[in-house]
Design an enzyme around this catalytic site. Structure first.
Site, PDB file in Angstrom:
ATOM      1  NE  ARG A 295     -13.884 -41.718  43.070  1.00 18.37           N
ATOM      2  CZ  ARG A 295     -14.084 -41.151  44.248  1.00 18.37           C
ATOM      3  NH1 ARG A 295     -13.066 -40.595  44.902  1.00 18.37           N
ATOM      4  NH2 ARG A 295     -15.290 -41.128  44.789  1.00 18.37           N
ATOM      5  CE1 TYR A 439     -18.144 -46.306  35.300  1.00 20.28           C
ATOM      6  CE2 TYR A 439     -19.712 -48.109  35.453  1.00 20.28           C
ATOM      7  CZ  TYR A 439     -18.637 -47.519  34.844  1.00 20.28           C
ATOM      8  OH  TYR A 439     -18.040 -48.134  33.777  1.00 20.28           O
ATOM      9  CD  GLU A 440     -16.269 -47.083  40.763  1.00 19.70           C
ATOM     10  OE1 GLU A 440     -15.980 -46.774  41.934  1.00 19.70           O
ATOM     11  OE2 GLU A 440     -16.720 -48.193  40.450  1.00 19.70           O
ATOM     12  N   GLY A 441     -18.423 -42.214  41.688  1.00 12.99           N
ATOM     13  CA  GLY A 441     -18.485 -40.809  42.082  1.00 12.99           C
ATOM     14  C   GLY A 441     -18.729 -39.954  40.857  1.00 12.99           C
ATOM     15  CD  GLN A 446     -14.434 -38.394  40.928  1.00 12.91           C
ATOM     16  OE1 GLN A 446     -13.265 -38.376  41.276  1.00 12.91           O
ATOM     17  NE2 GLN A 446     -15.317 -39.257  41.422  1.00 12.91           N
TER      18      GLN A 446
END
Length: 596
Positions: A295, A439-441, A446
């Site tokens: 992230r 992506y990656e949340g 977040q």
């Protein structure tokens, strides 16, 4: 036209001048990376990224990846570039020396990472995913797994992936179906399908090490029943040579909006042999170590795209002749003035510049904490660094990628019609940058992580690592003749942040939807206050250097002007988000679903 020269002077400024008093104290283990060494590394990284990676960026986007006989082929030139990248030791720049890496501090490695993200984001994902895999393996793998795989990942001989997402589950990993069956020899047979797997297959390295989330036969339901497994593409022999294919491979390549030279694969695992990483049913713990690292890396992707978008826009704005300056002709011998004379073009360029410098300053602060978490001499400093990383990771990921995407669109606007056509190479920035917000949340996730987990954690302890240095700086510099006005603006925005924090704490305890409704605005406010703090500090340093008689007058004067623009134009709207936070959830939650 895609134009890039690494902003090395600004990188050195945030590394060596801005955060010398960050409170983390002395760091052990980086004695070899003094100022001269850092400068040399940055210069060499710039050459590689500018001269090798950038020329492949547009052509790689046009060619894309393809599957041939069950193997993904990367665009022309990528194999040679990756070989040069690994031979130069760049694959292991920030990796511990015990695994064969260079052992460079995160604060330096992230600057090099920014360069690769600027010049060829698709290429950067291949070694980037490998770095994330090493974080999980180093932290949770057995000694045998680490001793065998880490050196080969560190030198780039093999690459890594993270295999989480399935067609029916993305963020909600509790729905995961991939299974792992234990074998008598201590290994597991992994079976299942994954989608959206970056670098899932390619022809750059000899082997690919997949870290796969799966369920054991007796695993409890939900996220508490997920384990993590190391599943190589090829089963290696004891000497590291490659044996049989492990029935772990791509079934298709995703057809994406951008990042076309990055192989995003649909993957199938069919009784693929793997080994447990960490404890049974505790896979998320290891995977989140990897994801948190990624992230921050994704935030750097946003900054990287924002920087090349800015530089390319400046190049065009100085070259493109259109109209005359409102204050009189600036190019009287030519048919028109360059568009950089126009206030609205200046607005866009200054916005991009301020976003990049502000993000880079905050990034360097967080990177210093990443180093301090393990290398600070004082145990208390290590704990404070850990708290700061927890607080700022969702901010770095979400805010930097939002701003990078905005900068990419501003670059298209500066180019006008020429920005909208492919041949200029500018619209690629907007397409490539878009995925970083997902992506990656997703960035919404977040924000929820920030207000739902990071703020209430241990009665708000994470916030102290940020609030204390900011409040101390305001107290010490409120009466400063040179930066007093900026400090007053910082104090106002910081006050809005404090009030917002209290509002969310009070309302969120009673109604989680209230916290959720405020989450996005709160994350953005926190991020802009962090930037304001860094800009105010940077201005103070710049004034001190000018007073001492530096020969870099232009650099420090530009730093002050950029900071003034940030405080005049960008911080006030962010501060006003306090009003949106106070408004509560009603206007977004009261609409009946059937009315949408």
């Amino acid at each position: 036209m895609q134009v890039y020269e690494a902003p090395i002077r600004d990188m050195r400024f945030v590394l060596e001048e801005l955060h010398t008093d960050d409170g983390f104290g002395e760091l052990e283990g980086f004695e070899d990376f003094d100022a001269d060494m850092r400068a040399a590394i940055l210069e060499e990284a710039n050459k590689l990224c500018r001269d090798v990676l950038l020329p492949l960026n547009w052509s790689g986007d046009q060619e894309g990846c393809r599957i041939e006989n069950g193997v993904v082929r990367t665009p022309e030139g990528f194999q040679q570039a990756y070989k040069q990248f690994c031979e130069g030791g760049w694959a292991g720049l920030g990796v511990d020396q015990k695994w064969g890496g260079q052992g460079a501090p995160h604060s330096l490695a992230k600057m090099v990472e920014e360069m690769s993200c600027s010049t060829n984001l698709s290429f950067g994902l291949y070694p980037g995913l490998t770095n994330g895999a090493m974080v999980a393996l180093d932290g949770y793998g057995s000694e045998d797994l680490k001793n065998f795989y880490m050196p080969r990942l560190a030198n780039g001989e093999w690459t890594g992936t993270m295999c989480l997402t399935e067609s029916h589950c993305g963020t909600d990993l509790g729905l995961l179906r991939t299974k792992a069956v234990p074998q008598d020899d201590g290994s597991y047979l992994v079976t299942g399908n994954k989608i959206f797997i970056s670098a899932g297959d390619h022809d750059l390295a000899d082997n690919i090490v997949h870290l796969v989330l799966a369920r054991l036969p007796d695993a409890p339901k939900g996220v508490k029943g997920i384990s993590l497994f190391l599943v190589p593409k090829y089963l290696p022999n004891d000497d590291g040579s490659l044996g049989d294919h492990n029935n772990a491979g791509p079934t298709a390549i995703e057809h994406k909006m951008g990042l076309k030279a990055s192989a995003t694969c649909q993957m199938a695992f069919e009784d693929s042999k793997g080994w447990l990483v960490g404890k049974p049913n505790r896979g998320l713990e290891a995977m989140f170590a990897m994801m948190n690292s990624e992230r921050v890396a994704v935030g750097i992707q946003g900054l990287g795209v924002g920087e090349i978008a800015y530089q390319s826009a400046v190049y065009y704005a100085k070259d493109r002749l259109q109209g005359r300056s409102l204050s009189g002709a600036k190019n009287p011998d030519g048919p028109a003035d360059p568009i950089i004379v126009h206030p609205d073009v200046r607005r866009m360029l200054m916005t991009m510049r301020a976003y990049n410098e502000g993000s880079r300053a905050v990034s360097a602060w967080v990177s210093r904490a990443l180093d301090a978490e393990h290398a600070a001499v004082e145990p208390e400093a290590r704990e404070r660094a850990k708290d700061f990383i927890a607080l700022m990771t969702p901010v770095v990921k979400a805010l930097f990628t939002d701003l990078g995407h905005e900068s990419a669109h501003l670059a298209v606007q500066v180019y006008g019609g020429h920005g909208y056509i492919q041949e200029s190479g500018i619209e690629q920035f907007a397409r490539d940058a878009r995925i970083a917000q997902i992506y990656e949340g997703t960035n919404g996730i977040q924000a929820l992580d920030l207000v739902g987990r990071k703020l209430p954690d241990r009665m708000g302890r994470n916030l102290r690592s940020f609030f204390h240095p900011v409040s101390q700086f305001i107290e010490e510099n409120a009466g400063d003749e040179q930066i007093g006005k900026m400090v007053a603006s910082l104090q106002q925005s910081f006050g809005a942040l404090q009030l917002s924090t209290g509002h969310i704490a009070q309302k969120g305890l009673k109604d989680p939807e209230e916290a959720g409704a405020a989450a996005y605005d709160y994350l953005r406010l926190l991020g802009f206050v962090a930037m304001a703090y860094c800009f105010a500090k940077a201005t103070k340093v710049a004034h001190q250097k000018l007073a001492e008689g530096t020969d870099e007058i232009a650099f420090y004067e530009a730093k002050i002007i950029t900071a003034k623009f940030f405080f005049d134009r960008l911080l006030p709207p962010a501060t006003a988000q306090f009003m949106a936070i106070k408004s509560g959830k009603a206007s977004m939650m009261d609409m009946p679903e059937d009315a949408f």
